[in-house]
Write a protein that holds these residues in place. Structure first.
Motif, PDB file in Angstrom:
ATOM      1  N   VAL A 152      -3.081  48.483  -3.263  1.00  0.00           N
ATOM      2  CA  VAL A 152      -4.525  48.471  -2.992  1.00  0.00           C
ATOM      3  C   VAL A 152      -4.958  47.085  -2.542  1.00  0.00           C
ATOM      4  CG1 VAL A 152      -6.804  48.655  -4.054  1.00  0.00           C
ATOM      5  CG2 VAL A 152      -5.064  50.380  -4.535  1.00  0.00           C
ATOM      6  N   MET A 153      -4.499  46.048  -3.234  1.00  0.00           N
ATOM      7  CA  MET A 153      -4.876  44.688  -2.881  1.00  0.00           C
ATOM      8  C   MET A 153      -4.343  44.297  -1.508  1.00  0.00           C
ATOM      9  SD  MET A 153      -4.227  43.009  -6.650  1.00  0.00           S
ATOM     10  CE  MET A 153      -4.759  41.357  -6.243  1.00  0.00           C
ATOM     11  N   ALA A 154      -3.178  44.823  -1.147  1.00  0.00           N
ATOM     12  CA  ALA A 154      -2.578  44.476   0.139  1.00  0.00           C
ATOM     13  C   ALA A 154      -3.297  45.115   1.311  1.00  0.00           C
ATOM     14  CB  ALA A 154      -1.101  44.878   0.143  1.00  0.00           C
ATOM     15  N   VAL A 155      -3.834  46.331   1.132  1.00  0.00           N
ATOM     16  CA  VAL A 155      -4.443  47.049   2.260  1.00  0.00           C
ATOM     17  C   VAL A 155      -5.959  46.862   2.330  1.00  0.00           C
ATOM     18  CG1 VAL A 155      -2.628  48.801   2.178  1.00  0.00           C
ATOM     19  CG2 VAL A 155      -4.779  49.213   0.977  1.00  0.00           C
ATOM     20  N   LEU A 156      -6.555  46.143   1.396  1.00  0.00           N
ATOM     21  CA  LEU A 156      -8.009  45.972   1.379  1.00  0.00           C
ATOM     22  C   LEU A 156      -8.593  45.410   2.683  1.00  0.00           C
ATOM     23  CD1 LEU A 156      -8.923  44.725  -2.210  1.00  0.00           C
ATOM     24  CD2 LEU A 156      -9.625  46.847  -1.103  1.00  0.00           C
ATOM     25  N   PRO A 157      -7.906  44.479   3.368  1.00  0.00           N
ATOM     26  CA  PRO A 157      -8.511  43.955   4.605  1.00  0.00           C
ATOM     27  C   PRO A 157      -8.842  45.021   5.639  1.00  0.00           C
ATOM     28  CG  PRO A 157      -6.691  42.562   3.924  1.00  0.00           C
ATOM     29  CD  PRO A 157      -6.675  43.759   3.026  1.00  0.00           C
ATOM     30  N   LEU A 158      -8.099  46.126   5.690  1.00  0.00           N
ATOM     31  CA  LEU A 158      -8.309  47.130   6.739  1.00  0.00           C
ATOM     32  C   LEU A 158      -9.599  47.924   6.536  1.00  0.00           C
ATOM     33  CD1 LEU A 158      -4.644  48.344   7.284  1.00  0.00           C
ATOM     34  CD2 LEU A 158      -5.902  46.514   8.430  1.00  0.00           C
ATOM     35  N   PRO A 159      -9.864  48.513   5.351  1.00  0.00           N
ATOM     36  CA  PRO A 159     -11.162  49.179   5.193  1.00  0.00           C
ATOM     37  C   PRO A 159     -12.342  48.222   5.257  1.00  0.00           C
ATOM     38  CG  PRO A 159      -9.963  49.152   3.112  1.00  0.00           C
ATOM     39  CD  PRO A 159      -9.003  48.726   4.180  1.00  0.00           C
ATOM     40  N   VAL A 160     -12.150  46.969   4.819  1.00  0.00           N
ATOM     41  CA  VAL A 160     -13.219  45.984   4.943  1.00  0.00           C
ATOM     42  C   VAL A 160     -13.540  45.746   6.419  1.00  0.00           C
ATOM     43  CG1 VAL A 160     -13.806  43.549   4.621  1.00  0.00           C
ATOM     44  CG2 VAL A 160     -12.806  44.840   2.741  1.00  0.00           C
ATOM     45  N   ALA A 161     -12.497  45.626   7.243  1.00  0.00           N
ATOM     46  CA  ALA A 161     -12.702  45.419   8.678  1.00  0.00           C
ATOM     47  C   ALA A 161     -13.417  46.604   9.310  1.00  0.00           C
ATOM     48  CB  ALA A 161     -11.357  45.179   9.373  1.00  0.00           C
ATOM     49  N   ALA A 162     -13.001  47.818   8.936  1.00  0.00           N
ATOM     50  CA  ALA A 162     -13.644  49.011   9.487  1.00  0.00           C
ATOM     51  C   ALA A 162     -15.115  49.070   9.101  1.00  0.00           C
ATOM     52  CB  ALA A 162     -12.917  50.264   9.004  1.00  0.00           C
ATOM     53  N   TRP A 163     -15.418  48.780   7.839  1.00  0.00           N
ATOM     54  CA  TRP A 163     -16.814  48.799   7.398  1.00  0.00           C
ATOM     55  C   TRP A 163     -17.631  47.730   8.103  1.00  0.00           C
ATOM     56  CZ3 TRP A 163     -18.876  44.682   4.328  1.00  0.00           C
ATOM     57  CH2 TRP A 163     -20.219  44.868   3.998  1.00  0.00           C
ATOM     58  N   ALA A 164     -17.079  46.525   8.215  1.00  0.00           N
ATOM     59  CA  ALA A 164     -17.825  45.439   8.847  1.00  0.00           C
ATOM     60  C   ALA A 164     -18.112  45.756  10.306  1.00  0.00           C
ATOM     61  CB  ALA A 164     -17.040  44.128   8.732  1.00  0.00           C
ATOM     62  N   GLY A 165     -17.110  46.299  11.007  1.00  0.00           N
ATOM     63  CA  GLY A 165     -17.319  46.613  12.410  1.00  0.00           C
ATOM     64  C   GLY A 165     -18.276  47.760  12.624  1.00  0.00           C
ATOM     65  N   ALA A 166     -18.170  48.779  11.778  1.00  0.00           N
ATOM     66  CA  ALA A 166     -18.972  49.987  11.977  1.00  0.00           C
ATOM     67  C   ALA A 166     -20.388  49.829  11.438  1.00  0.00           C
ATOM     68  CB  ALA A 166     -18.305  51.179  11.307  1.00  0.00           C
TER      69      ALA A 166
END
Length: 262
Positions: free
Chosen positions: A91-105
């Motif tokens: 979970v800690m390793a993949v957190l940047p990806l959903p954060v990026a999606a949320w920030a962009g969207a």
């Protein structure tokens, strides 16, 4: 003029828009903040369990089945401990990806697409202050949650239930280092920039995830080219690269916004 009238979530009145911007940000992005809080709490619970009952059970099974033995039985206690720790680290390793999606969207792309960003700029909030508020509050909350997870993971990693941590098959999981702090910030910055560039939520989310993943893979490749070095200097170097890209993305975002709104 009715088309420009602010609604309950579009912004604050002109007389208080600048001072009320943090409260507006909290209200607009409450669902994402709730999700982040839930992820943080559940992952913290996994790490606390691994550090307490999970560690005790795994240690007891190691003494029963492994100590002084040629081979070792992968018992339920050991397996449960390893699953809990691995899940938390993943979970800690993949957190940047959903954060990026949320920030962009949602953070920038959707507001530019719908026109609510320009509405906010007419309510006493400058574009620069709007973007600063968009980035500062999420960055603070992401850092606070990530720091909690890093601290708990350090407790788990510092006291393995075995004489040596033979359940760890990979040195690439970032839970016990600065990577778990810099990764979400990287996703936030890249996502916000993607939203400003594309000004559409879905394309921005996709581009942000792809760009963030590319940076993570690229820095991982650079790290893996000196496998004989101690992992801490390598992780420090990787974290520095993440922060460099983060700072560059934020700088470009402010420059782009300024040029478009002058």
């Amino acid at each position: 003029m009715t088309a420009l009238a602010p609604d309950a979530t579009a912004g604050a009145p002109a007389t208080t828009g600048s001072r009320g911007l943090p409260a507006v940000m909290l209200r607009l992005h409450r669902p994402a903040l709730v999700v982040w809080a839930v992820v943080t709490v559940l992952t913290s619970a996994l790490l606390l369990w691994a550090h307490g009952p999970g560690q005790d059970a795994a240690h007891a099974d190691w003494l029963r089945y492994c100590a002084g033995q040629v081979g070792c039985v992968w018992s339920d206690g050991i397996a449960d401990y390893d699953r809990a720790r691995t899940l938390a680290e993943t979970v800690m390793a993949v957190l940047p990806l959903p954060v990026a999606a949320w920030a962009g969207a949602a953070l920038t792309g959707r507001e530019l697409e719908s026109g609510t960003a320009r509405l906010a700029w007419t309510q006493g909030v400058s574009p620069t202050r709007w973007l600063a508020a968009k980035l500062t509050l999420p960055a603070a909350l992401l850092t606070a949650g990530s720091a909690l997870l890093v601290g708990l993971h350090h407790l788990v990693a510092a006291a393995p239930p075995f004489p040596y941590d033979w359940t760890r098959h990979s040195q690439n999981l970032p839970g016990d280092g600065a990577l778990a702090l810099t990764g979400p910030l990287l996703g936030l910055a890249v996502g916000a920039l993607a939203g400003l560039v594309l000004r559409r939520s879905l394309p921005a989310a996709a581009a942000a995830v792809a760009a963030t993943q590319a940076v993570l893979v690229a820095t991982g490749i650079l790290r893996d080219r000196h496998p004989t070095l101690h992992p801490w200097p390598l992780r420090t170097l990787e974290s520095g690269l993440h922060l460099t890209v983060t700072a560059a993305a934020v700088g470009v975002a402010f420059l782009l916004l300024r040029r478009r709104t002058v």
